[in-house]
Design an enzyme around this catalytic site. Sequence first.
Site, PDB file in Angstrom:
ATOM      1  N   ASN A  21      29.375  44.125 135.631  1.00 50.63           N
ATOM      2  CA  ASN A  21      30.616  43.583 136.195  1.00 50.63           C
ATOM      3  C   ASN A  21      30.250  42.518 137.239  1.00 50.63           C
ATOM      4  O   ASN A  21      29.561  42.821 138.221  1.00 50.63           O
ATOM      5  CB  ASN A  21      31.432  44.713 136.833  1.00 50.63           C
ATOM      6  CG  ASN A  21      32.754  44.209 137.393  1.00 50.63           C
ATOM      7  OD1 ASN A  21      32.798  43.203 138.083  1.00 50.63           O
ATOM      8  ND2 ASN A  21      33.835  44.912 137.098  1.00 50.63           N
TER       9      ASN A  21
ATOM     10  N   HIS B 265      31.979  40.451 141.810  1.00 50.50           N
ATOM     11  CA  HIS B 265      31.505  40.149 143.173  1.00 50.50           C
ATOM     12  C   HIS B 265      30.924  38.736 143.297  1.00 50.50           C
ATOM     13  O   HIS B 265      30.928  38.158 144.382  1.00 50.50           O
ATOM     14  CB  HIS B 265      30.439  41.153 143.610  1.00 50.50           C
ATOM     15  CG  HIS B 265      30.988  42.471 144.085  1.00 50.50           C
ATOM     16  ND1 HIS B 265      32.312  42.815 144.035  1.00 50.50           N
ATOM     17  CD2 HIS B 265      30.348  43.546 144.637  1.00 50.50           C
ATOM     18  CE1 HIS B 265      32.477  44.039 144.524  1.00 50.50           C
ATOM     19  NE2 HIS B 265      31.297  44.499 144.898  1.00 50.50           N
TER      20      HIS B 265
ATOM     21  N   HIS C 197      37.146  41.438 135.882  1.00 46.67           N
ATOM     22  CA  HIS C 197      38.512  41.935 136.063  1.00 46.67           C
ATOM     23  C   HIS C 197      39.375  40.755 136.483  1.00 46.67           C
ATOM     24  O   HIS C 197      39.222  40.234 137.586  1.00 46.67           O
ATOM     25  CB  HIS C 197      38.509  43.025 137.149  1.00 46.67           C
ATOM     26  CG  HIS C 197      39.838  43.675 137.358  1.00 46.67           C
ATOM     27  ND1 HIS C 197      39.999  44.761 138.179  1.00 46.67           N
ATOM     28  CD2 HIS C 197      41.076  43.403 136.859  1.00 46.67           C
ATOM     29  CE1 HIS C 197      41.280  45.137 138.175  1.00 46.67           C
ATOM     30  NE2 HIS C 197      41.950  44.320 137.391  1.00 46.67           N
TER      31      HIS C 197
ATOM     32  N   ARG D  71      42.420  39.831 137.901  1.00 40.75           N
ATOM     33  CA  ARG D  71      43.527  40.466 138.630  1.00 40.75           C
ATOM     34  C   ARG D  71      44.733  39.545 138.687  1.00 40.75           C
ATOM     35  O   ARG D  71      44.588  38.322 138.719  1.00 40.75           O
ATOM     36  CB  ARG D  71      43.080  40.793 140.060  1.00 40.75           C
ATOM     37  CG  ARG D  71      42.200  42.020 140.143  1.00 40.75           C
ATOM     38  CD  ARG D  71      41.908  42.378 141.590  1.00 40.75           C
ATOM     39  NE  ARG D  71      41.316  43.695 141.669  1.00 40.75           N
ATOM     40  CZ  ARG D  71      42.006  44.828 141.879  1.00 40.75           C
ATOM     41  NH1 ARG D  71      43.306  44.780 142.072  1.00 40.75           N
ATOM     42  NH2 ARG D  71      41.390  45.975 141.909  1.00 40.75           N
TER      43      ARG D  71
ATOM     44  N   ARG E  88      42.158  37.297 142.975  1.00 39.22           N
ATOM     45  CA  ARG E  88      41.372  37.319 144.214  1.00 39.22           C
ATOM     46  C   ARG E  88      39.900  36.983 143.973  1.00 39.22           C
ATOM     47  O   ARG E  88      39.223  36.531 144.873  1.00 39.22           O
ATOM     48  CB  ARG E  88      41.498  38.660 144.932  1.00 39.22           C
ATOM     49  CG  ARG E  88      40.847  39.804 144.209  1.00 39.22           C
ATOM     50  CD  ARG E  88      40.825  41.058 145.048  1.00 39.22           C
ATOM     51  NE  ARG E  88      42.133  41.681 145.112  1.00 39.22           N
ATOM     52  CZ  ARG E  88      42.308  42.971 145.422  1.00 39.22           C
ATOM     53  NH1 ARG E  88      41.266  43.721 145.706  1.00 39.22           N
ATOM     54  NH2 ARG E  88      43.502  43.502 145.443  1.00 39.22           N
TER      55      ARG E  88
ATOM     56  N   GLU F  65      38.702  43.316 132.039  1.00 37.33           N
ATOM     57  CA  GLU F  65      39.566  44.368 132.585  1.00 37.33           C
ATOM     58  C   GLU F  65      40.872  43.713 133.017  1.00 37.33           C
ATOM     59  O   GLU F  65      40.847  42.661 133.660  1.00 37.33           O
ATOM     60  CB  GLU F  65      38.930  44.992 133.832  1.00 37.33           C
ATOM     61  CG  GLU F  65      37.704  45.803 133.569  1.00 37.33           C
ATOM     62  CD  GLU F  65      37.127  46.307 134.882  1.00 37.33           C
ATOM     63  OE1 GLU F  65      37.804  46.262 135.920  1.00 37.33           O
ATOM     64  OE2 GLU F  65      35.967  46.714 134.864  1.00 37.33           O
TER      65      GLU F  65
ATOM     66  N   THR G  42      39.604  49.092 141.963  1.00 37.89           N
ATOM     67  CA  THR G  42      40.376  50.007 141.128  1.00 37.89           C
ATOM     68  C   THR G  42      40.173  51.421 141.661  1.00 37.89           C
ATOM     69  O   THR G  42      39.042  51.861 141.843  1.00 37.89           O
ATOM     70  CB  THR G  42      39.894  49.911 139.659  1.00 37.89           C
ATOM     71  OG1 THR G  42      39.828  48.541 139.304  1.00 37.89           O
ATOM     72  CG2 THR G  42      40.830  50.633 138.726  1.00 37.89           C
TER      73      THR G  42
ATOM     74  N   GLU H  27      36.992  54.183 128.808  1.00 38.18           N
ATOM     75  CA  GLU H  27      35.967  54.149 129.847  1.00 38.18           C
ATOM     76  C   GLU H  27      36.340  55.247 130.838  1.00 38.18           C
ATOM     77  O   GLU H  27      37.407  55.187 131.464  1.00 38.18           O
ATOM     78  CB  GLU H  27      35.934  52.781 130.539  1.00 38.18           C
ATOM     79  CG  GLU H  27      34.885  52.722 131.648  1.00 38.18           C
ATOM     80  CD  GLU H  27      34.862  51.383 132.370  1.00 38.18           C
ATOM     81  OE1 GLU H  27      35.191  50.345 131.755  1.00 38.18           O
ATOM     82  OE2 GLU H  27      34.499  51.379 133.559  1.00 38.18           O
TER      83      GLU H  27
ATOM     84  N   HIS I 110      32.272  53.102 137.344  1.00 39.20           N
ATOM     85  CA  HIS I 110      32.846  53.076 138.686  1.00 39.20           C
ATOM     86  C   HIS I 110      32.001  53.916 139.629  1.00 39.20           C
ATOM     87  O   HIS I 110      31.798  55.101 139.412  1.00 39.20           O
ATOM     88  CB  HIS I 110      34.310  53.546 138.744  1.00 39.20           C
ATOM     89  CG  HIS I 110      35.075  52.781 139.795  1.00 39.20           C
ATOM     90  ND1 HIS I 110      35.073  53.138 141.106  1.00 39.20           N
ATOM     91  CD2 HIS I 110      35.797  51.647 139.707  1.00 39.20           C
ATOM     92  CE1 HIS I 110      35.785  52.247 141.789  1.00 39.20           C
ATOM     93  NE2 HIS I 110      36.225  51.336 140.972  1.00 39.20           N
TER      94      HIS I 110
HETATM   95  N1  PXP Z   1      34.926  50.036 135.582  1.00 38.69           N
HETATM   96  C1  PXP Z   1      36.140  49.630 136.040  1.00 38.69           C
HETATM   97  C2  PXP Z   1      37.330  49.877 135.193  1.00 38.69           C
HETATM   98  C3  PXP Z   1      36.251  48.968 137.281  1.00 38.69           C
HETATM   99  O1  PXP Z   1      37.457  48.566 137.699  1.00 38.69           O
HETATM  100  C4  PXP Z   1      35.089  48.727 138.035  1.00 38.69           C
HETATM  101  C5  PXP Z   1      35.179  48.004 139.338  1.00 38.69           C
HETATM  102  O2  PXP Z   1      35.673  46.747 139.166  1.00 38.69           O
HETATM  103  C6  PXP Z   1      33.865  49.157 137.502  1.00 38.69           C
HETATM  104  C7  PXP Z   1      33.816  49.838 136.316  1.00 38.69           C
HETATM  105  C8  PXP Z   1      32.584  48.933 138.248  1.00 38.69           C
HETATM  106  O3  PXP Z   1      32.598  49.712 139.398  1.00 38.69           O
HETATM  107  P1  PXP Z   1      31.472  49.487 140.512  1.00 38.69           P
HETATM  108  O4  PXP Z   1      31.669  48.099 141.043  1.00 38.69           O
HETATM  109  O5  PXP Z   1      31.753  50.561 141.494  1.00 38.69           O
HETATM  110  O6  PXP Z   1      30.148  49.633 139.808  1.00 38.69           O
END
Ligand code: PXP
Length: 236
Positions: free
Chosen positions: A6, A9, A42, A44, A48, A69, A100, A150, A189
């Site tokens: 992901n 960031h 993601h 949004r 953001r 996402e 999330t 997921e 997550h």
């Molecule tokens: N899966 C989903 C659905 C998420 O929303 C996120 C965070 O954006 C992640 C996984 C990844 O989570 P983390 O950044 O805590 O590894």
Amino acid sequence: MKLGLNIDHIATIRQARRAREPEPVTAALMAELAGAEGITVHLRSDRRHIQDRDVELLRQVVATRLNIEMAATEEMVGIACRVKPHQVTLVPERPDEVTTTGGLDVVQHHSAVRGAVAACRAAGIRASIFVDAIPEHVDASRAAGADAIEINTGPYADAPDAQRQAQLARVAAAAERAAAAGLEVLAGHGLNYVNVTPIVRLPQIVELNIGHAIIARAVLVGLDRAVREMVGLLKT
Ligand code: PXP
């Protein structure tokens, strides 16, 4: 087990200055070279971090699989059907949340989820749903026509030591139930270099979506090394 990185960031840093760098596309390509087998963003509603141009560019250059996402809204489904990523993951979205905060309640939002899944699948996009490890939510995902779920590993990752095993067991039970129902099983997550291994050992889970821990390590040691180290943990 596959790693889906992901890269939200990366865009968060860029947006902090409304600048041109760092470029999420560069991060995605570097991550693929380092062994990531999927790129997740993601998009949004408040934009953001990830922007519309990011998903359009990523769709053109990602050589593994692009997973977007998004909330199950008309706007987002419209974007998905136009961009056509490999996969969409439906997530709940609250404007005031930092990230999330839980899975999508597929029972409560069944008709919206069902409609979004059907629209994505009709456009040739795999449909996954981010759900908590709750049996009824797994069953409702299947009933909504999803290809995959997921499982939210946030409660496992955040659990105090004494409760972590119980949370792991909930994830394991949800994974078994989903696989038995014919769903592909992903998880994510809150996973990091310390807590990921028990999740890797769950045989039904084929892919993990990880963001924060890898990008946080990348800030200090570089993205290539941070991705390779996580891929190493996922392959053991
Ligand atoms: N899966 C989903 C659905 C998420 O929303 C996120 C965070 O954006 C992640 C996984 C990844 O989570 P983390 O950044 O805590 O590894």
